[in-house]
Motif scaffolding. Structure first.
Motif, PDB file in Angstrom:
ATOM      1  N   VAL A  29      47.264  28.994  41.929  1.00 23.90           N
ATOM      2  CA  VAL A  29      46.823  29.829  42.815  1.00 23.90           C
ATOM      3  C   VAL A  29      47.532  29.318  44.186  1.00 23.90           C
ATOM      4  O   VAL A  29      47.732  28.041  44.371  1.00 23.90           O
ATOM      5  N   LEU A  30      47.716  29.967  44.908  1.00 23.96           N
ATOM      6  CA  LEU A  30      48.375  29.808  46.528  1.00 23.96           C
ATOM      7  C   LEU A  30      47.631  30.844  47.635  1.00 23.96           C
ATOM      8  O   LEU A  30      46.884  31.696  47.252  1.00 23.96           O
ATOM      9  N   ARG A  31      47.982  30.689  48.790  1.00 22.56           N
ATOM     10  CA  ARG A  31      47.452  31.442  49.927  1.00 22.56           C
ATOM     11  C   ARG A  31      48.364  32.641  50.102  1.00 22.56           C
ATOM     12  O   ARG A  31      49.460  32.695  49.953  1.00 22.56           O
ATOM     13  N   ASP A  32      47.727  33.808  50.363  1.00 23.78           N
ATOM     14  CA  ASP A  32      48.392  34.825  50.731  1.00 23.78           C
ATOM     15  C   ASP A  32      48.632  34.941  52.274  1.00 23.78           C
ATOM     16  O   ASP A  32      48.401  33.874  52.915  1.00 23.78           O
ATOM     17  N   ASN A  33      49.185  35.891  52.835  1.00 20.35           N
ATOM     18  CA  ASN A  33      49.540  35.934  54.032  1.00 20.35           C
ATOM     19  C   ASN A  33      48.411  35.979  55.190  1.00 20.35           C
ATOM     20  O   ASN A  33      48.548  35.594  56.263  1.00 20.35           O
ATOM     21  N   ASP A  34      47.166  36.340  54.481  1.00 25.74           N
ATOM     22  CA  ASP A  34      45.966  36.460  55.232  1.00 25.74           C
ATOM     23  C   ASP A  34      45.045  35.124  55.072  1.00 25.74           C
ATOM     24  O   ASP A  34      44.134  35.079  55.637  1.00 25.74           O
ATOM     25  N   GLY A  35      45.624  34.269  54.511  1.00 24.16           N
ATOM     26  CA  GLY A  35      44.965  33.027  54.109  1.00 24.16           C
ATOM     27  C   GLY A  35      43.847  32.752  52.936  1.00 24.16           C
ATOM     28  O   GLY A  35      43.215  32.085  52.597  1.00 24.16           O
ATOM     29  N   ARG A  36      43.821  34.283  52.248  1.00 18.25           N
ATOM     30  CA  ARG A  36      42.897  34.355  51.058  1.00 18.25           C
ATOM     31  C   ARG A  36      43.670  33.577  49.952  1.00 18.25           C
ATOM     32  O   ARG A  36      44.817  33.763  49.732  1.00 18.25           O
ATOM     33  N   TRP A  37      43.011  33.268  49.014  1.00 16.02           N
ATOM     34  CA  TRP A  37      43.459  32.459  47.664  1.00 16.02           C
ATOM     35  C   TRP A  37      43.849  33.791  46.771  1.00 16.02           C
ATOM     36  O   TRP A  37      43.235  34.576  46.720  1.00 16.02           O
ATOM     37  N   ILE A  38      45.321  33.649  46.076  1.00 14.29           N
ATOM     38  CA  ILE A  38      45.524  34.665  45.307  1.00 14.29           C
ATOM     39  C   ILE A  38      46.230  33.853  44.153  1.00 14.29           C
ATOM     40  O   ILE A  38      46.905  32.888  44.336  1.00 14.29           O
ATOM     41  N   HIS A  39      46.430  34.329  43.007  1.00 11.37           N
ATOM     42  CA  HIS A  39      47.023  34.007  41.869  1.00 11.37           C
ATOM     43  C   HIS A  39      48.519  34.067  42.055  1.00 11.37           C
ATOM     44  O   HIS A  39      49.009  35.140  42.672  1.00 11.37           O
ATOM     45  N   ALA A  40      49.363  33.130  41.379  1.00  8.08           N
ATOM     46  CA  ALA A  40      50.903  33.317  41.534  1.00  8.08           C
ATOM     47  C   ALA A  40      51.505  34.718  41.266  1.00  8.08           C
ATOM     48  O   ALA A  40      52.309  34.971  41.631  1.00  8.08           O
ATOM     49  N   ASP A  41      50.814  35.271  40.180  1.00  4.20           N
ATOM     50  CA  ASP A  41      51.249  36.563  39.852  1.00  4.20           C
ATOM     51  C   ASP A  41      50.717  37.797  40.751  1.00  4.20           C
ATOM     52  O   ASP A  41      50.818  39.038  40.630  1.00  4.20           O
ATOM     53  N   LEU A  42      50.312  37.413  41.835  1.00  2.39           N
ATOM     54  CA  LEU A  42      49.527  38.395  42.939  1.00  2.39           C
ATOM     55  C   LEU A  42      48.413  38.940  42.653  1.00  2.39           C
ATOM     56  O   LEU A  42      48.105  40.151  43.182  1.00  2.39           O
ATOM     57  N   ALA A  43      47.547  38.428  41.633  1.00 12.62           N
ATOM     58  CA  ALA A  43      46.382  39.322  41.561  1.00 12.62           C
ATOM     59  C   ALA A  43      45.190  38.156  41.977  1.00 12.62           C
ATOM     60  O   ALA A  43      45.213  37.168  41.870  1.00 12.62           O
ATOM     61  N   TYR A  44      44.173  38.994  42.584  1.00 11.14           N
ATOM     62  CA  TYR A  44      43.135  38.211  43.060  1.00 11.14           C
ATOM     63  C   TYR A  44      42.189  37.868  42.187  1.00 11.14           C
ATOM     64  O   TYR A  44      41.489  36.904  42.001  1.00 11.14           O
ATOM     65  N   ALA A  45      41.888  38.819  41.260  1.00 10.43           N
ATOM     66  CA  ALA A  45      40.864  38.600  40.060  1.00 10.43           C
ATOM     67  C   ALA A  45      41.337  37.516  38.927  1.00 10.43           C
ATOM     68  O   ALA A  45      42.988  37.896  38.634  1.00 10.43           O
ATOM     69  N   CYS A  46      40.600  36.791  38.458  1.00 11.10           N
ATOM     70  CA  CYS A  46      40.928  36.239  37.292  1.00 11.10           C
ATOM     71  C   CYS A  46      41.062  36.704  35.974  1.00 11.10           C
ATOM     72  O   CYS A  46      40.575  37.972  35.800  1.00 11.10           O
TER      73      CYS A  46
END
Length: 77
Positions: free
Chosen positions: A23-40
């Protein structure tokens, strides 16, 4: 300086506490998976009820991000 870091501590990429995917941060500071999915996803690829959140030390930094909550805590009472 105000004493609050402008960027999260290293590492900037961490395993998700729920599914283990990076996981890393998106442009808005929210956590997101590296494959660009928020859901696990579970080990079979099905979407789970949890969202991206780091494990370990980075999880403690979440109070300093915009909104003061991790993506997994948005909308919780």
């Amino acid at each position: 300086m105000t004493g609050t870091p402008a960027t999260p501590p290293y590492p900037r990429v961490a395993p998700c506490r729920h599914c283990g995917r990076p996981v890393l941060r998106d442009n808005d500071g929210r956590w997101i998976h590296a494959d660009l999915a928020y859901a696990c996803r579970d080990r079979w690829g099905g979407i789970t009820a949890t969202t991206a959140a780091p494990e370990g030390q980075l999880a403690e930094w979440r109070g300093h991000q915009p909104g003061g909550e991790s993506a997994g805590e948005r909308g919780r009472p």
